[in-house]
Design a protein around this motif. Structure first.
Motif, PDB file in Angstrom:
ATOM      1  N   GLU A  20     119.332 -44.831  -9.038  1.00 16.44           N
ATOM      2  CA  GLU A  20     120.140 -44.579 -10.237  1.00 16.44           C
ATOM      3  C   GLU A  20     119.277 -44.536 -11.489  1.00 16.44           C
ATOM      4  O   GLU A  20     119.542 -43.760 -12.415  1.00 16.44           O
ATOM      5  CB  GLU A  20     121.206 -45.673 -10.360  1.00 16.44           C
ATOM      6  N   GLU A  21     118.219 -45.358 -11.504  1.00 15.97           N
ATOM      7  CA  GLU A  21     117.339 -45.396 -12.667  1.00 15.97           C
ATOM      8  C   GLU A  21     116.321 -44.257 -12.677  1.00 15.97           C
ATOM      9  O   GLU A  21     115.668 -44.017 -13.693  1.00 15.97           O
ATOM     10  CB  GLU A  21     116.600 -46.738 -12.699  1.00 15.97           C
ATOM     11  N   GLY A  22     116.135 -43.592 -11.521  1.00 19.50           N
ATOM     12  CA  GLY A  22     115.233 -42.450 -11.476  1.00 19.50           C
ATOM     13  C   GLY A  22     113.854 -42.730 -10.936  1.00 19.50           C
ATOM     14  O   GLY A  22     113.038 -41.804 -10.829  1.00 19.50           O
ATOM     15  N   SER A  23     113.542 -43.969 -10.566  1.00 15.30           N
ATOM     16  CA  SER A  23     112.199 -44.239 -10.042  1.00 15.30           C
ATOM     17  C   SER A  23     112.064 -43.807  -8.590  1.00 15.30           C
ATOM     18  O   SER A  23     110.964 -43.508  -8.126  1.00 15.30           O
ATOM     19  CB  SER A  23     111.860 -45.729 -10.173  1.00 15.30           C
ATOM     20  N   VAL A  24     113.160 -43.778  -7.830  1.00 15.28           N
ATOM     21  CA  VAL A  24     113.165 -43.223  -6.483  1.00 15.28           C
ATOM     22  C   VAL A  24     113.573 -41.762  -6.575  1.00 15.28           C
ATOM     23  O   VAL A  24     114.627 -41.431  -7.128  1.00 15.28           O
ATOM     24  CB  VAL A  24     114.124 -44.006  -5.552  1.00 15.28           C
ATOM     25  N   GLY A  25     112.723 -40.887  -6.028  1.00 16.65           N
ATOM     26  CA  GLY A  25     112.990 -39.456  -6.127  1.00 16.65           C
ATOM     27  C   GLY A  25     113.479 -38.820  -4.847  1.00 16.65           C
ATOM     28  O   GLY A  25     113.973 -37.689  -4.857  1.00 16.65           O
ATOM     29  N   LEU A  26     113.311 -39.517  -3.691  1.00 17.31           N
ATOM     30  CA  LEU A  26     113.819 -39.010  -2.417  1.00 17.31           C
ATOM     31  C   LEU A  26     114.480 -40.166  -1.684  1.00 17.31           C
ATOM     32  O   LEU A  26     113.853 -41.212  -1.473  1.00 17.31           O
ATOM     33  CB  LEU A  26     112.694 -38.417  -1.563  1.00 17.31           C
ATOM     34  N   LEU A  27     115.722 -39.974  -1.306  1.00 20.76           N
ATOM     35  CA  LEU A  27     116.468 -40.975  -0.551  1.00 20.76           C
ATOM     36  C   LEU A  27     116.916 -40.335   0.759  1.00 20.76           C
ATOM     37  O   LEU A  27     117.672 -39.373   0.755  1.00 20.76           O
ATOM     38  CB  LEU A  27     117.672 -41.460  -1.347  1.00 20.76           C
ATOM     39  N   TRP A  28     116.403 -40.875   1.870  1.00 17.43           N
ATOM     40  CA  TRP A  28     116.702 -40.336   3.198  1.00 17.43           C
ATOM     41  C   TRP A  28     117.700 -41.279   3.869  1.00 17.43           C
ATOM     42  O   TRP A  28     117.387 -42.437   4.153  1.00 17.43           O
ATOM     43  CB  TRP A  28     115.408 -40.238   4.009  1.00 17.43           C
ATOM     44  N   ILE A  29     118.881 -40.781   4.137  1.00 17.20           N
ATOM     45  CA  ILE A  29     119.966 -41.589   4.714  1.00 17.20           C
ATOM     46  C   ILE A  29     120.185 -41.144   6.147  1.00 17.20           C
ATOM     47  O   ILE A  29     120.493 -39.979   6.398  1.00 17.20           O
ATOM     48  CB  ILE A  29     121.262 -41.440   3.890  1.00 17.20           C
TER      49      ILE A  29
END
Length: 822
Positions: A449-458
């Motif tokens: 949400e804050e933008g520090s993670v750019g890829l989230l693999w679910i």
């Protein structure tokens, strides 16, 4: 007494405890049991009963072949066989020789084998705001390109994160862990286990040094007392519940204590039922521990030889005599005294700890207090002395390291453990994230949400269906979302790339159940279209990313499920979850419990025999944490305690929370799912009513001027929910919203109302209860009542509630179902 016929066919199989020879055989170490005749070595007095469910018109003789599998509806406990005909799954049956279920099926499995609509058969990518079909080459190119772009930035390892569900096999969890921890070096790996099994695992590690259930399901055969702490076993573990009922119906039945709300199957069966105020579990356990110690119902010699912390524990619980505990918990003092007498007099005690403890106020502390009961009584490591922290499915994710912790139940703060993994994977130890605790799932989403993670693999998870407000996070333009799933779920609809995965019965791998039994599942049918197994997708990603060890060889060197299992076995050597003696060939003959060395055919049935625990420095999974604050202890402090293989008796003061009622919010709202929906057609209301239905105690209703059928408004500090009041036998001071059949919008809104805090140690979200105010919003019989109910249902369907902070939580979804007469 409760109607005990849980099986709709009315079949019960009562049985009594084992005879003296069987009990003696069960107490022997596994390598000695191997020398006994199989009828004694593997015997259990619980009768076999094979359940079979086939599609209409199909007989067992017409089945082309049966493929071994594990229950997809349960928790990976029950071995089953899938009926295959014409290239598809056409039914299911229990496996008679399985050590866990003895041929029985989980009721949720009766129809789970039937195909669902909406299978994904080709990859999808987002173009101009829409998901469109693409080739595997195009989809994977996007994922790899985004991964490399992020890794090339400063601190790129922290820009990739993985959220994993519990439907993966052990081999897939381990492969993902190697990719994330050794290939990318990200600490951001967690998933659905944080919402289920995290508190259970934290409590086991805190008390005994490492995760892993101490008991075996066969302990139900031997015990003379059963204690169910905070769950309705009939709803969560139906096959285990059948085993308990059959023991209770046979000769020499065990006594039963149940801690939990009224109205459940377990509560109706109990000899002593403690319907405590939500959030007061620690106070109850402190009272029971006080009675055990003050009454001399503890094994002083065992405590002195095998535990540390007794003096501190006694100083804490000394202030909680039964009378004080009863006042805090809102139960009669006589029931606490009666429960303590059963616990103190039992020669063989089995405890199961569930959701209402592990998802409630002071979750890890309360679970540790149940561990304390068994440690004080010396009730571990022998037949009938079993303990189960049943937080939820996800044992494989925790063991294999795809959910926060390091693989093999290793300690991230132990540099020796990190070096072991680095040597095994042939990578620089600095690559493996170990500079602090792994990022838990809630924090991963905060980073996204804050933008520090750019890829989230679910993978194998649909968090958008259960986590309020997640759509807003996944919709960020700077977040690249990859979803790997068999179906186009709510989460998949928000993704940038969707990878079609094989479903249950379409791939091979192993699953670990709650009593550490490893089962093998073999592919029964081919996945549809271009769908691939989760393992194949992960192997393809590792290859495309060109992940290599320090000698330039491929980091992930296995090619299929069995070779992945062999790689995992090497990771477990010498660890508490040792799998080195387990092979696919052995598993084809039946489930095997870990730890299992090559010299043993069946593994260790019960942990901690002789009072030997996994707490020694260099062996333990954790150096401990403060149960109140969650502050982690370091190795130096741990070594000053010098447990020397002894277990910890953790003391905890009761600390009220937002779950506990006060003057402003005098009632406590809880949610509950049941096996059956209650009759919801209310008196003098001619038609069925839309909208949720709330159970209220008649005394509370009278004090508030509420009658059955009235429209009421539930107000918490987090939001508002409108519902129909139904007078019932819930405990005074509590209101219960049953979620069965209510639709996802109601469920989400209820979860948002009851989202109160994180457990300090396990970081598990606490969603079980919240203090609320109840206000009548409409009188039964008013002409406007049905209109008001329809309006409430419509608002929920559109995601509109009385307070803006809940609006995002209940967004989307269908309007709640109409109530039906049952």
């Amino acid at each position: 007494m409760l109607d005990r016929i849980a099986d709709p066919r009315g079949r019960r199989t009562p049985y009594g405890p084992p005879d003296a020879v069987e009990r003696l055989a069960a107490a022997l170490p596994s390598h000695m049991r191997d020398a006994l005749p199989s009828v004694i070595r593997l015997g259990s007095p619980w009768p076999v009963r094979v359940d079979v469910f086939l599609e209409d018109g199909l007989t067992e003789q017409q089945v082309e072949h049966w493929a071994r599998a594990v229950s997809a509806a349960g928790w990976g406990d029950n071995a089953i066989d899938l009926a295959v005909r014409g290239g598809r799954v056409a039914g299911v049956r229990g496996r008679a020789g399985d050590r866990v279920n003895h041929g029985r099926l989980d009721p949720r499995e009766w129809h789970a084998w039937q195909p669902r609509a909406g299978r994904l058969t080709r990859p999808l990518v987002r173009e101009d705001g829409r998901l469109v079909e693409a080739t595997w080459e195009a989809a994977m190119d996007r994922v790899v390109a985004r991964s490399r772009e992020l890794l090339a930035r400063p601190g790129g390892w922290g820009r990739l994160a993985f959220h994993t569900g519990t439907r993966l096999f052990l081999e897939e969890h381990y492969t993902l862990a190697v990719i994330g921890k050794a290939g990318i070096g990200t600490p951001h790996m967690d998933g659905d286990t944080r919402w289920g099994a995290a508190a259970a695992a934290a409590a086991l590690a805190a008390s005994f040094g490492a995760d892993g259930q101490p008991g075996s399901y066969t302990d139900v055969d031997h015990c003379d007392a059963l204690a169910l702490w905070g769950h309705d076993c009939a709803a969560t573990h139906p096959v285990l519940w059948e085993r308990m009922l059959d023991r209770r119906l046979g000769p020499g039945p065990p006594a039963m204590i149940v801690v939990g709300p009224e109205g459940t199957a377990a509560a109706g069966e109990a000899d002593v039922h403690l319907d405590v105020r939500p959030g007061t579990n620690v106070a109850l356990l402190n009272g029971l521990l006080h009675e055990l110690i003050a009454g001399g119902w503890h094994d002083a010699a065992y405590v002195a030889a095998h535990t540390v912390g007794f003096e501190h524990l006694w100083r804490t619980v000394e202030a909680y005599p039964a009378k004080r505990a009863a006042e805090i918990c809102g139960v009669p003092v006589a029931l606490i005294e009666q429960a303590a007498e059963i616990l103190g007099a039992a020669e063989r005690l089995v405890s199961t700890v569930g959701r209402d403890f592990l998802g409630s106020n002071q979750a890890t502390a309360a679970a540790c207090q149940v561990n304390n009961v068994h440690l004080l009584r010396g009730m571990l490591g022998r037949p009938g002395a079993g303990l189960f922290q049943l937080g939820g499915p996800g044992c494989d994710a925790l063991e294999a390291g795809s959910a926060a912790d390091l693989p093999g139940l290793r300690n991230w703060a132990d540099t020796g453990h990190v070096r072991e993994l680095a040597d095994l994977w042939n990578v620089d130890p600095a690559v493996i994230p170990h500079w602090g605790p792994a990022t838990h799932a809630g924090q991963i989403l905060r980073y996204a949400e804050e933008g520090s993670v750019g890829l989230l693999w679910i993978t194998a998870s649909d968090p958008a269906a259960t986590m309020p407000g997640l759509g807003r996070i996944l919709g960020r333009e700077d977040l690249f979302v990859v979803v790997q799933d068999p179906y186009l779920t709510e989460t998949a609809r928000l993704a940038d790339v969707v990878l079609p995965a094989a479903a249950w019965g379409e791939r091979t791998g192993t699953v670990t159940g709650a009593d550490r039994t490893v089962h093998l599942c073999e592919k029964a049918v081919e996945p549809p279209g271009e769908a691939r197994t989760d393992l194949d997708i992960l192997l393809d990603y590792a290859r495309r990313m060109d992940l290599r060890d320090r000698d330039g060889r491929p980091l992930v060197h296995w090619t299929d499920a069995e070779s992945a299992f062999e790689a995992w076995k090497a990771c477990t050597r010498g660890r508490p979850c040792d799998h080195t003696g387990i092979t696919y060939e052995r598993l084809r003959a039946g489930g095997v419990q870990w730890p299992c060395a090559p010299s043993s055919s069946q593994g260790v049935e019960r942990l901690y025999a002789g009072g030997r625990f996994a707490t020694g420095p260099g062996h333990c999974q954790t150096f401990g944490a403060d149960l109140a604050t969650g502050a982690e202890y370091g190795e130096e402090r741990y070594r000053t305690v010098d447990p020397g293989g002894r277990a910890f008796l953790h003391a905890a003061e009761f600390e009220p929370s937002a779950e506990v009622a006060d003057d402003e919010h005098p009632l406590v709202l809880t949610t509950r799912r049941a096996l059956r929906r209650f009759p919801a057609r209310l008196a003098r209301l001619g038609d069925t009513l839309p909208g949720p239905c709330l159970e209220v105690h008649p005394g509370d209703a009278a004090a508030l001027g509420v009658e059955g059928g009235d429209l009421v408004r539930v107000e918490s500090p987090l939001g508002v929910l409108e519902a129909v009041a139904r007078l019932s036998g819930v405990r005074p001071g509590a209101v219960v919203l049953l979620l069965d059949g209510q639709g996802e919008a109601v469920t989400r809104t209820a979860e948002e109302l009851t989202l109160t805090a994180w457990d300090a140690v396990s970081r598990r979200p606490l969603r079980t209860a919240v203090a609320v105010r109840l206000v009548r919003a409409g009188r039964r019989g008013d002409a406007s009542l049905e209109e008001g109910l329809c309006s409430a249902a419509a608002r929920l369907g559109r995601g509109v509630t009385a307070r803006p902070e809940v609006t995002a939580a209940a967004g989307g979804g269908e309007a709640p179902e109409r109530y039906e007469e049952v």
